[in-house]
Design an enzyme around this catalytic site. Structure first.
Site, PDB file in Angstrom:
ATOM      1  N   ASP A 177      37.297  43.414  45.263  1.00  0.00           N
ATOM      2  CA  ASP A 177      38.307  42.520  45.830  1.00  0.00           C
ATOM      3  C   ASP A 177      39.132  43.327  46.834  1.00  0.00           C
ATOM      4  O   ASP A 177      38.837  44.498  47.105  1.00  0.00           O
ATOM      5  CB  ASP A 177      39.171  41.892  44.722  1.00  0.00           C
ATOM      6  CG  ASP A 177      39.958  42.935  43.940  1.00  0.00           C
ATOM      7  OD1 ASP A 177      39.883  44.147  44.279  1.00  0.00           O
ATOM      8  OD2 ASP A 177      40.663  42.554  42.996  1.00  0.00           O
TER       9      ASP A 177
ATOM     10  N   TYR B 263      32.478  38.359  44.977  1.00  0.00           N
ATOM     11  CA  TYR B 263      33.339  39.131  44.072  1.00  0.00           C
ATOM     12  C   TYR B 263      33.202  38.631  42.625  1.00  0.00           C
ATOM     13  O   TYR B 263      32.969  39.422  41.700  1.00  0.00           O
ATOM     14  CB  TYR B 263      34.825  39.056  44.505  1.00  0.00           C
ATOM     15  CG  TYR B 263      35.688  39.500  43.367  1.00  0.00           C
ATOM     16  CD1 TYR B 263      35.811  40.855  43.060  1.00  0.00           C
ATOM     17  CD2 TYR B 263      36.289  38.573  42.504  1.00  0.00           C
ATOM     18  CE1 TYR B 263      36.515  41.277  41.946  1.00  0.00           C
ATOM     19  CE2 TYR B 263      36.988  38.982  41.389  1.00  0.00           C
ATOM     20  CZ  TYR B 263      37.103  40.329  41.119  1.00  0.00           C
ATOM     21  OH  TYR B 263      37.774  40.738  39.993  1.00  0.00           O
TER      22      TYR B 263
ATOM     23  N   GLU C  74      38.807  35.363  35.382  1.00  0.00           N
ATOM     24  CA  GLU C  74      38.647  35.666  36.807  1.00  0.00           C
ATOM     25  C   GLU C  74      39.231  34.559  37.675  1.00  0.00           C
ATOM     26  O   GLU C  74      39.861  34.820  38.687  1.00  0.00           O
ATOM     27  CB  GLU C  74      37.166  35.889  37.153  1.00  0.00           C
ATOM     28  CG  GLU C  74      36.609  37.219  36.661  1.00  0.00           C
ATOM     29  CD  GLU C  74      37.318  38.426  37.284  1.00  0.00           C
ATOM     30  OE1 GLU C  74      37.833  38.318  38.404  1.00  0.00           O
ATOM     31  OE2 GLU C  74      37.386  39.471  36.624  1.00  0.00           O
TER      32      GLU C  74
END
Ligand code: SF4
Length: 282
Positions: A136, A118, A35
Site C-alpha cells: 500500500d 493490494y 482489510e
C-alpha cells in the site's frame, strides 16, 4: 538485505501489533473484512467495529445472505459506506462461484470485483501465509526510503515469513517511518536505511500547514449524513427528499445539491430512490 530483514523482524517481535485480532487469525473471511475496514480508517476505530461485524456476520455465507440495508447499518461509524456494499457483493460472489471458500490463487482473487492488487496480496500473505508483498502507500514509501528506489518491495520479503514481514513494514510505516515526519533517530533500521540522515535529529521538520477545505463542507461528509439519517429509519421505510433536506439542515447545500448527492448514492447501490422517497438499498 539480510541485515535489514533481521533488524525489522526483531523490532516487530518486540514492538509489533501481532495481537490485533486480524493478525492472530488465518481465517480468510475475517482478514478480508479487516482489510476492507482498514482502508482509510484508523486501527483504533476499526477494532470495535470489526468485532461487532464478525459477531453479526461470522461467515461469508451470513454476510452474503444479509440485506444491503442491514450491512450498511452495521458499518456505521466507519465511513466510506461503499466499502460495505463491495464487501457484501464479494461475499455473494464467493458463495455462488467458489462454494463459499475464498480462493487462494491470485487470478481468482483478482477476478472478484473490489479486490485489487493490494488486497489480493494482503489476503495471500495474511490468510494463506504466502510470500506476496502487500504494497500500500505506506509500505511503498518505507521501501522506497530504505533502498532509495533500488529494490521492489517483493524482493525484500524473506522466504516463508511473508505474514510477519508485511505486518512489520506496515507497523514501521505507521509508527516510525511516517509520511511527514519519519522518526529516524529511534528507527531500528537507521543503520541500514539508505535515506537515514547522518544526523537523525535533522529529520525534525515543521509540519506543512494544510490548505484543505473543512471536512464538513465536503461531499463525503454530506453523503455520510444522508446515510446516517437513513440508518435510523425503521427497516423498509423511507423519507422524502424534502423532509431529508429539512432535517439535515446543511446551510451550504440546496435541495438540488441534496438530490444530486442522493442520486450519487443510488448509483453506488447504497440507497434507493422511489419517486421522491429515499431509503437504504435493500
Ligand atoms: S531511518 Fe528514517 S527514513 Fe529510514 S526507515 Fe527509518 S524512519 Fe524511515
Amino acid at each position: 538485505m539480510r541485515k535489514l530483514q533481521r533488524r525489522l523482524l526483531a523490532w516487530y517481535a518486540r514492538n509489533g501489533r501481532a495481537q490485533l485480532p486480524w493478525r492472530k487469525t488465518r481465517n480468510p473471511y475475517r482478514i478480508l473484512v479487516s482489510e476492507f475496514m482498514l482502508q482509510q480508517t484508523q486501527v483504533e476505530r476499526v477494532l470495535p467495529k470489526y468485532r461487532a461485524f464478525i459477531k453479526t456476520y461470522p461467515t461469508l455465507e451470513t454476510l452474503a445472505a444479509a440485506s444491503v440495508a442491514d450491512v450498511i447499518r452495521q458499518w456505521q461509524g466507519l465511513g466510506y459506506n461503499s466499502r460495505a456494499l463491495r464487501l457484501k457483493r464479494i461475499a455473494e460472489t464467493v458463495v455462488k462461484q467458489f462454494g463459499g471458500v475464498l480462493p487462494r490463487d491470485l487470478e481468482s482473487l483478482r477476478s472478484l470485483k473490489g479486490i485489487g492488487p493490494y488486497t489480493a496480496a494482503a489476503l495471500r500473505a495474511f490468510a494463506f501465509e504466502c510470500d506476496d508483498a502487500a504494497v500500500d502507500t505506506n509500505v511503498r514509501r518505507v521501501v522506497h526510503r530504505l533502498t532509495l528506489g533500488s529494490e521492489e518491495p517483493q524482493a525484500l520479503v524473506p522466504r516463508g515469513r511473508g505474514h510477519e514481514w508485511n505486518s512489520a513494514l506496515m507497523d514501521l510505516g505507521a509508527a516510525i517511518c511516517t509520511a511527514r515526519a519519519p522518526k529516524c533517530s529511534i528507527c531500528p533500521l537507521r543503520k541500514v536505511c539508505a535515506a537515514a540522515p547522518i544526523d537523525p535529529a535533522a529529520t525534525k521538520r515543521a509540519r506543512p500547514k494544510s490548505a484543505a477545505i473543512p471536512f464538513e463542507r465536503t461531499t463525503r461528509f454530506a453523503r455520510g449524513r444522508v446515510i446516517d439519517r437513513l440508518r435510523r429509519l425503521p427497516a423498509g421505510q423511507g423519507v422524502s427528499l424534502l423532509v431529508l433536506h429539512r432535517e439535515l439542515a446543511m446551510p451550504d447545500r440546496t435541495a438540488d445539491d441534496l438530490k444530486a448527492i442522493v442520486e450519487s448514492l443510488v448509483r453506488d447501490g447504497l440507497v434507493s430512490l422511489r419517486g421522491r422517497q429515499v431509503a437504504l438499498a435493500e
